[in-house]
Design an enzyme around this catalytic site. Structure first.
Site, PDB file in Angstrom:
ATOM      1  N   MET A  53       5.179   2.644   1.426  1.00 57.93           N
ATOM      2  CA  MET A  53       6.478   2.266   1.978  1.00 57.93           C
ATOM      3  C   MET A  53       7.157   3.481   2.600  1.00 57.93           C
ATOM      4  O   MET A  53       7.277   4.532   1.966  1.00 57.93           O
ATOM      5  CB  MET A  53       7.359   1.679   0.857  1.00 57.93           C
ATOM      6  CG  MET A  53       8.771   1.349   1.285  1.00 57.93           C
ATOM      7  SD  MET A  53       8.798   0.039   2.540  1.00 57.93           S
ATOM      8  CE  MET A  53      10.231   0.527   3.487  1.00 57.93           C
ATOM      9  N   GLU A  54       7.641   3.289   3.830  1.00 61.99           N
ATOM     10  CA  GLU A  54       8.124   4.397   4.651  1.00 61.99           C
ATOM     11  C   GLU A  54       9.553   4.847   4.364  1.00 61.99           C
ATOM     12  O   GLU A  54      10.272   5.225   5.293  1.00 61.99           O
ATOM     13  CB  GLU A  54       7.996   3.993   6.125  1.00 61.99           C
ATOM     14  CG  GLU A  54       8.993   2.904   6.612  1.00 61.99           C
ATOM     15  CD  GLU A  54       8.479   1.479   6.531  1.00 61.99           C
ATOM     16  OE1 GLU A  54       7.611   1.203   5.681  1.00 61.99           O
ATOM     17  OE2 GLU A  54       8.970   0.634   7.305  1.00 61.99           O
ATOM     18  N   ASN A  55      10.006   4.833   3.106  1.00 56.08           N
ATOM     19  CA  ASN A  55      11.361   5.319   2.804  1.00 56.08           C
ATOM     20  C   ASN A  55      11.568   6.657   3.499  1.00 56.08           C
ATOM     21  O   ASN A  55      10.713   7.542   3.417  1.00 56.08           O
ATOM     22  CB  ASN A  55      11.530   5.487   1.303  1.00 56.08           C
ATOM     23  CG  ASN A  55      11.017   4.303   0.538  1.00 56.08           C
ATOM     24  OD1 ASN A  55      11.496   3.203   0.707  1.00 56.08           O
ATOM     25  ND2 ASN A  55       9.976   4.521  -0.262  1.00 56.08           N
ATOM     26  N   GLY A  87       0.844  -1.194   0.000  1.00 52.24           N
ATOM     27  CA  GLY A  87       0.000   0.000   0.000  1.00 52.24           C
ATOM     28  C   GLY A  87       0.876   1.239   0.000  1.00 52.24           C
ATOM     29  O   GLY A  87       0.639   2.197  -0.730  1.00 52.24           O
ATOM     30  N   HIS A  93       0.353   6.005   9.285  1.00 48.65           N
ATOM     31  CA  HIS A  93       1.175   4.810   9.515  1.00 48.65           C
ATOM     32  C   HIS A  93       2.618   5.040   9.042  1.00 48.65           C
ATOM     33  O   HIS A  93       3.575   4.787   9.781  1.00 48.65           O
ATOM     34  CB  HIS A  93       0.545   3.631   8.761  1.00 48.65           C
ATOM     35  CG  HIS A  93       1.288   2.339   8.854  1.00 48.65           C
ATOM     36  ND1 HIS A  93       0.848   1.276   9.608  1.00 48.65           N
ATOM     37  CD2 HIS A  93       2.457   1.928   8.276  1.00 48.65           C
ATOM     38  CE1 HIS A  93       1.708   0.274   9.492  1.00 48.65           C
ATOM     39  NE2 HIS A  93       2.694   0.642   8.688  1.00 48.65           N
ATOM     40  N   GLU A  94       2.757   5.543   7.840  1.00 46.68           N
ATOM     41  CA  GLU A  94       4.117   5.708   7.304  1.00 46.68           C
ATOM     42  C   GLU A  94       4.863   6.833   8.027  1.00 46.68           C
ATOM     43  O   GLU A  94       6.067   6.718   8.280  1.00 46.68           O
ATOM     44  CB  GLU A  94       4.095   5.947   5.791  1.00 46.68           C
ATOM     45  CG  GLU A  94       3.317   4.905   4.969  1.00 46.68           C
ATOM     46  CD  GLU A  94       3.679   3.451   5.254  1.00 46.68           C
ATOM     47  OE1 GLU A  94       4.786   3.184   5.748  1.00 46.68           O
ATOM     48  OE2 GLU A  94       2.824   2.569   4.985  1.00 46.68           O
ATOM     49  N   GLU A 118       6.045  -2.985  12.634  1.00 45.50           N
ATOM     50  CA  GLU A 118       4.762  -2.869  11.931  1.00 45.50           C
ATOM     51  C   GLU A 118       3.584  -2.800  12.906  1.00 45.50           C
ATOM     52  O   GLU A 118       2.609  -2.097  12.654  1.00 45.50           O
ATOM     53  CB  GLU A 118       4.586  -4.021  10.938  1.00 45.50           C
ATOM     54  CG  GLU A 118       5.538  -3.960   9.739  1.00 45.50           C
ATOM     55  CD  GLU A 118       5.469  -2.642   8.958  1.00 45.50           C
ATOM     56  OE1 GLU A 118       4.532  -1.852   9.178  1.00 45.50           O
ATOM     57  OE2 GLU A 118       6.370  -2.401   8.134  1.00 45.50           O
ATOM     58  N   HIS A 129       6.416   5.651  11.168  1.00 41.99           N
ATOM     59  CA  HIS A 129       7.683   4.937  10.962  1.00 41.99           C
ATOM     60  C   HIS A 129       8.888   5.884  10.877  1.00 41.99           C
ATOM     61  O   HIS A 129      10.019   5.435  11.045  1.00 41.99           O
ATOM     62  CB  HIS A 129       7.642   4.156   9.641  1.00 41.99           C
ATOM     63  CG  HIS A 129       6.960   2.812   9.687  1.00 41.99           C
ATOM     64  ND1 HIS A 129       7.239   1.853  10.633  1.00 41.99           N
ATOM     65  CD2 HIS A 129       6.045   2.254   8.855  1.00 41.99           C
ATOM     66  CE1 HIS A 129       6.517   0.760  10.375  1.00 41.99           C
ATOM     67  NE2 HIS A 129       5.776   0.985   9.304  1.00 41.99           N
TER      68      HIS A 129
HETATM   69  N1  BES Z   1       6.776  -1.250   5.491  1.00 39.90           N
HETATM   70  C1  BES Z   1       5.473  -1.446   4.982  1.00 39.90           C
HETATM   71  C2  BES Z   1       5.421  -1.725   3.507  1.00 39.90           C
HETATM   72  C3  BES Z   1       5.889  -3.105   3.115  1.00 39.90           C
HETATM   73  C4  BES Z   1       5.101  -4.184   3.345  1.00 39.90           C
HETATM   74  C5  BES Z   1       7.097  -3.299   2.513  1.00 39.90           C
HETATM   75  C6  BES Z   1       5.522  -5.445   3.000  1.00 39.90           C
HETATM   76  C7  BES Z   1       7.542  -4.554   2.168  1.00 39.90           C
HETATM   77  C8  BES Z   1       6.752  -5.643   2.414  1.00 39.90           C
HETATM   78  C9  BES Z   1       4.591  -0.234   5.264  1.00 39.90           C
HETATM   79  O1  BES Z   1       4.936   0.502   6.386  1.00 39.90           O
HETATM   80  C10 BES Z   1       3.224  -0.777   5.523  1.00 39.90           C
HETATM   81  O2  BES Z   1       3.021  -1.391   6.516  1.00 39.90           O
HETATM   82  N2  BES Z   1       2.300  -0.558   4.601  1.00 39.90           N
HETATM   83  C11 BES Z   1       0.969  -1.069   4.692  1.00 39.90           C
HETATM   84  C12 BES Z   1      -0.006  -0.001   5.019  1.00 39.90           C
HETATM   85  C13 BES Z   1      -0.407   0.106   6.430  1.00 39.90           C
HETATM   86  C14 BES Z   1      -1.442   1.194   6.616  1.00 39.90           C
HETATM   87  C15 BES Z   1      -0.878  -1.173   7.042  1.00 39.90           C
HETATM   88  C16 BES Z   1       0.593  -1.626   3.347  1.00 39.90           C
HETATM   89  O3  BES Z   1       1.378  -1.487   2.420  1.00 39.90           O
HETATM   90  O4  BES Z   1      -0.488  -2.196   3.224  1.00 39.90           O
HETATM   91 ZN    ZN Z   2       4.425  -0.242   8.224  1.00 41.08          ZN
END
Ligand code: BES
Ligand code: ZN
Length: 966
Positions: A353-355, A351, A387-388, A410, A391
């Site tokens: 990514m927290e770069n 969805g 959320h991001e 997470e 992070h």
């Molecule tokens: N760090 C994750 C993105 C991610 C997920 C990277 C799996 C690599 C593998 C990001 O912080 C995240 O958790 N994104 C969620 C959204 C959140 C609101 C639950 C997502 O992508 O669904």
């Molecule tokens: Zn996350």
């Protein structure tokens, strides 16, 4: 094929080389980049030396246990700075037709333990030989004796290393610089440095972008690709005129240069803070942007020009500042960077990514247009941004040492995202929703014997697939739930205090999860707050053992006990270090109980004085702050049911939702009768709140899954039609015959439930209404009369009721949609048709990336499978193409377990179980990647469903019949 995993079957250009290491030749598998689009073969292929030259085939070696056979880096070298220049080519090579990038990298590292070996991660990169004849050069940095000569260099495909053997040892405490020149493919594979494509005014546009987490930074440049290997990155991007380059740091300048006879632009960036490789981002695009500044921090939103011109970035821009401020205050730490960029990408696997400093999103998670987007789309944007941004401190500034602690990263962000979103949109009441979206969601999987504890051992998490598998409901939702419970019993004030000292102490460093407990404990000690044990001891019971307890309260005796809640009480679970005993904070509804809250520390030692007058009730786990279910004696259940029918407002709405969810699940675990659970839905004729309705509908969905191919369906539909009709009328009146939008966020959600359920259970008034809207849109496609909140459900109802004409119209609108959220609604609704041929045609579309983007393929298959007609078609489809789907789409982290869960969720017969077991067997060699655990869960779920149906079908059928009699 050769020894398992040595010659990787994936790519044609997979190869091995001989490292001249004494008498024994060491074989290393290599991969070459120009191989992606070619046919896959299982045959061993000719080796190369990593520069594209083919060498003679080498026989398969005996398994060895060299340092490069291990997935974890040795502890001898520590990176300090990287200087990386990357040049993505946004036009394909005229001969190979491939998109590529070229790059150079200089990494300065310190030797902390003598070694003659340099291992640095590298995956799918093709190196240019240096003058020394090897894949890299090594020099001493900052004075000191000259660096030892390189003796051999090569690439290991399996463990993804560039390996350099040296003629002599590196000296402890000495710094060295390793330099490389390489190329890679800018593939459309959504990982590492990849390309995204879109059409703008009929012209194909290319974006170069990255997704590094968890282990794909090594696909962009050679790096020590582990989260604890923090370093400072000096990034330069080379790009065409008319495009813009972005990275984690702020742009410091762009100059014109000529490279290989090409006039290009070269953009440099501020060096980053000390950070982990998985948080890097590099992007080249011709996107537009909007910006604002807040107390010296530059906030920008980037997206396709058409999206920016249509103001689709404005909502994100408006909430980012307030949420950033909220977290500065919550963490008591200022935002550590001078800018915060957020960018919406047409192709993106997760969805968001927290770069650090450059957060990437899929378009639906960032872009908003009031004309098209629903309140649910808007909420998703606010919470995902929250959320991001959470992070940026928790995860980025302070990073867990290794992926085994991913759940804390997470889980934490998944908990506090509600706090940040609530700050931006206080009228919505989003904090309550964690109960539905996290607690109820994860209760379902954490009640299975195939669940797993939050915490894993570092040594058990090694391979990239093992890391990817950790991004599951347990890490996200159970993580969020236990942290919310912790904050609840500590008080938010103490939680914040401990958090703040933790972040300050470990800024720019790495931690393990117990470091957070230590800091929370310090805050507790300082406050003098009494607890039944140390934070550490309490939390261990939740973190180190899987599952959760059901608390049973006997109001006659005052006895309060706990036991491990299992959906199948007969299932065998592995031993737990805490013997499935939890330290449980129990809160009560204030009436009828003397103590305000108690701790339950053992299985059955707690007796509470209750003054329960006949007909009065006790209710525990206020607002579902605790991660546990509650069961009561029958008399108390009867009193609670009475309260629901006579005065449901006496029970808080979260707890009304919880009573329903507990009852249905206790029934599945045979703790109470299914009839008692069904009785919790009788009062719904008077209920108008979203949370209880949603909880009931979610639980009844299980009944649909089990019975929608059986004779139970008719009576069940009749019962639900009866229950939902008053809700439909309520919203008809509230919205003045569907002419206005209900003012409350939760009411808007429940209006969707009312229309969705009324139409699907066959209320004629509802069907006429929605088909009228849809027909009017078909008659005049330029004017869509359907209110955005209602579109998903209206589209689905109309397409389900219609045929090819409706389907083709919706497909056409899908292709034309100018905002991703609108396309998303149509994509889901297209799966609602009841025509098998349309569903099969749609399934074929899912694997054609020019029709359905790769990022959306698995979720589309899941949409089709959730349709009772589509389910067997989807199952046949994925069984037939598993190896193709796995190889093309297996990279995504969540999507694979979702796919397996989705296509198997109706399974409840002996034949389906056999098919599932056969499927597992047939595909052992191909594998299930991050869906491995999901296959086990599906088998367990199918068995439980079979049992449940045999035990419940007759009585459920009778109950629905009895309860629809006039
Ligand atoms: N760090 C994750 C993105 C991610 C997920 C990277 C799996 C690599 C593998 C990001 O912080 C995240 O958790 N994104 C969620 C959204 C959140 C609101 C639950 C997502 O992508 O669904
Ligand atoms: Zn996350």
């Amino acid at each position: 094929m050769g020894a398992k995993g040595f010659f990787i079957s994936k790519a044609v250009g997979v190869v091995g080389i001989v490292l001249g290491a004494g008498a024994v030749a060491t074989i290393i598998a290599l991969s070459v980049v120009y191989s992606q689009e070619k046919a896959k073969t299982d045959a061993p292929v000719a080796p190369t030396d990593g520069t594209g030259t083919t060498l003679p085939t080498v026989p398969t070696p005996a398994p060895s246990n060299e340092p490069w056979d291990k997935y974890r880096l040795p502890e001898s070298l520590v990176p300090e700075t990287y200087t990386v220049t990357l040049h993505p080519r946004l036009i394909p090579d005229p001969i190979t037709k491939l998109y590529i990038f070229t790059g150079t990298s200089h990494v300065v590292f310190k030797c902390v333990k003598e070694t003659q070996l340099i291992l640095i991660h590298s995956n799918k990169l093709n190196y240019t030989k240096a003058l020394n004849g090897f894949l890299a050069t090594l020099t001493t940095e900052g004075g000191g004796a000259p660096a030892p000569a390189i003796k051999s260099s090569g690439l290991v495909e399996k463990t993804q290393y560039l390996v350099l053997q040296l003629s002599d040892s590196l000296v402890k405490d000495q710094k060295y610089k390793l330099s490389t020149t390489f190329t890679g493919e800018l593939a459309d594979d959504l990982g590492g440095f990849y390309r995204s494509e879109y059409l703008e005014n009929g012209v194909k546009k290319i974006v170069a972008t990255t997704q590094m987490q968890p282990t794909d930074a090594r696909k962009a440049f050679p790096c020590f690709d582990e989260p604890a290997m923090k370093a400072i990155f000096h990034i330069t991007l080379v790009h065409a005129h008319g495009t813009r380059a972005l990275s984690n740091g702020m742009e410091t300048g762009t100059t014109d240069q000529t490279i290989d006879g090409m006039s290009v632009q070269v953009t440099t960036f501020e060096p980053t803070k000390k950070m982990s490789t998985y948080l890097l981002a590099f992007i080249v695009s011709d996107f537009g942007f909007i910006q604002t500044t807040l107390e010296g921090v530059l906030i920008r939103i980037f997206a396709r020009k058409a999206a920016i011109d249509a103001n689709q970035g404005e909502y994100a821009l408006s909430v980012t500042g307030p949420i950033l401020k909220f977290f500065e205050n919550y963490y008591n730490a200022t935002y550590p960077l001078p800018k915060s960029d957020q960018i919406a990408l047409p192709d993106f696997n997760a969805g968001a990514m927290e770069n650090w400093g450059l957060i990437t999103y899929r378009e639906t998670a960032l872009l908003y247009d009031a004309k098209y987007s629903s309140n649910s789309n808007k909420e998703r944007i606010a919470s995902i941004i929250s959320h991001e941004l959470a992070h940026m401190w928790f995860g980025n500034l302070v990073t867990l040492r290794w992926w085994n602690d991913l759940w804390l990263n997470e889980g934490f962000a998944s908990y506090v995202e509600y706090l940040g979103a609530d700050h931006a949109e206080p009228s919505w009441g989003v904090k309550d929703l964690t109960v539905l979206s996290d607690i109820h969601r994860v209760f379902a999987v954490d009640a299975l014997a195939s669940s797993h504890p939050l915490s894993s051992k570092a040594e058990d998490i090694q391979r990239p697939e093992q890391i990817s598998e950790l991004f599951d409901a347990i890490s996200y939702s159970k993580g969020a739930a236990v942290l919310r419970m912790l904050s609840g019993f500590l008080t938010e004030d103490l939680f914040k205090k401990g958090l703040s000292t933790y972040l300050n102490k470990f800024a720019y460093g790495n931690t393990v999860y117990t470091d957070l407990w230590d800091h929370l404990q310090m805050a507790v000690d300082e406050s003098g707050k009494p607890l039944p044990g140390r934070v550490h001891d309490i939390m261990n019971t939740w973190v180190l053992q899987m599952g959760f307890p059901v608390i049973t309260i006997d109001t006659a005796t005052g006895l309060v006990t706990q036991k491990h809640f299992l959906l199948d009480p007969e299932s065998n679970v592995e031993a737990s270090p805490y013997n499935y005993e939890w330290i449980v904070p129990i809160t009560w509804m204030k009436t009828n109980i003397n103590q305000p809250s108690i701790w339950l520390t053992k299985k059955s030692d707690t007796r509470v004085e209750m003054k329960v007058i006949s007909g009065q009730w006790v209710l525990a786990n206020l607002d579902t702050v605790g991660y546990y279910r509650v069961n009561y004696d029958m008399a108390n259940w009867e009193s609670l049911l009475n309260a629901l029918t006579s005065n449901h407002q006496d029970i808080p709405k979260i707890n009304r939702a919880q009573l329903i969810d507990d009852a249905f699940n206790l029934a599945r675990a045979k703790e109470i009768s299914t009839i008692l659970a069904l009785r919790t839905t009788q009062y719904l004729t008077k209920e108008t709140e979203y949370m209880p309705w949603e909880s009931a509908l979610d639980n009844l969905d299980f009944f649909y899954l089990m019975f929608d191919r059986s004779e139970v369906l008719g009576p069940m539909q009749a019962y639900l039609l009866k229950q939902v009709t008053p809700l439909f009328d309520h919203f008809r009146i509230l919205t003045v015959d569907w002419t206005i939008i209900p003012p409350g966020h939760m009411d808007q959600y429940n209006q969707v439930n009312a229309i969705g359920k009324a139409c699907s259970t066959g209320l004629p008034q509802c069907q006429t209404l929605v088909q009228g809207w849809f027909t009017s849109w078909m008659d005049n496609p330029a004017v869509n009369p359907i209110e955005p909140n209602l579109r998903s459900t209206v589209y689905c109802s109309a397409i389900a009721a219609g045929g090819a004409k409706e389907w083709d119209f919706a497909w056409d609108q899908f292709l034309k949609a100018s905002i991703a959220t609108e396309a998303e609604k149509l994509r889901a609704a297209l799966a609602c048709t009841k025509e098998p041929w349309l569903l099969n045609r749609y399934l074929e579309y899912t694997l054609n990336p020019s029709l359905i983007r790769k990022q959306d393929a698995t979720s589309t298959i899941v949409y089709i499978a959730s349709n009772v007609v589509g389910q067997p078609l989807a199952w046949d489809f994925i069984r037939d193409r598993w190896s193709y789907i796995f190889n093309q789409y297996g990279g995504g982290s969540f999507s694979f377990s979702n796919l397996i869960n989705g296509v198997t969720e109706r399974f409840s017969s002996k034949f389906e179980l056999q098919q599932l077991e056969q499927f597992k067997k047939d595909n052992e060699a191909v594998g299930f990647g991050s869906g491995t655990l999901a296959v086990e869960q599906a088998i367990e779920r199918t068995k439980a469903n079979m049992m449940w149906i045999s035990e419940n079908k007759q009585q459920v059928l009778k109950w629905f019949v009895d309860n629809t009699l006039p």
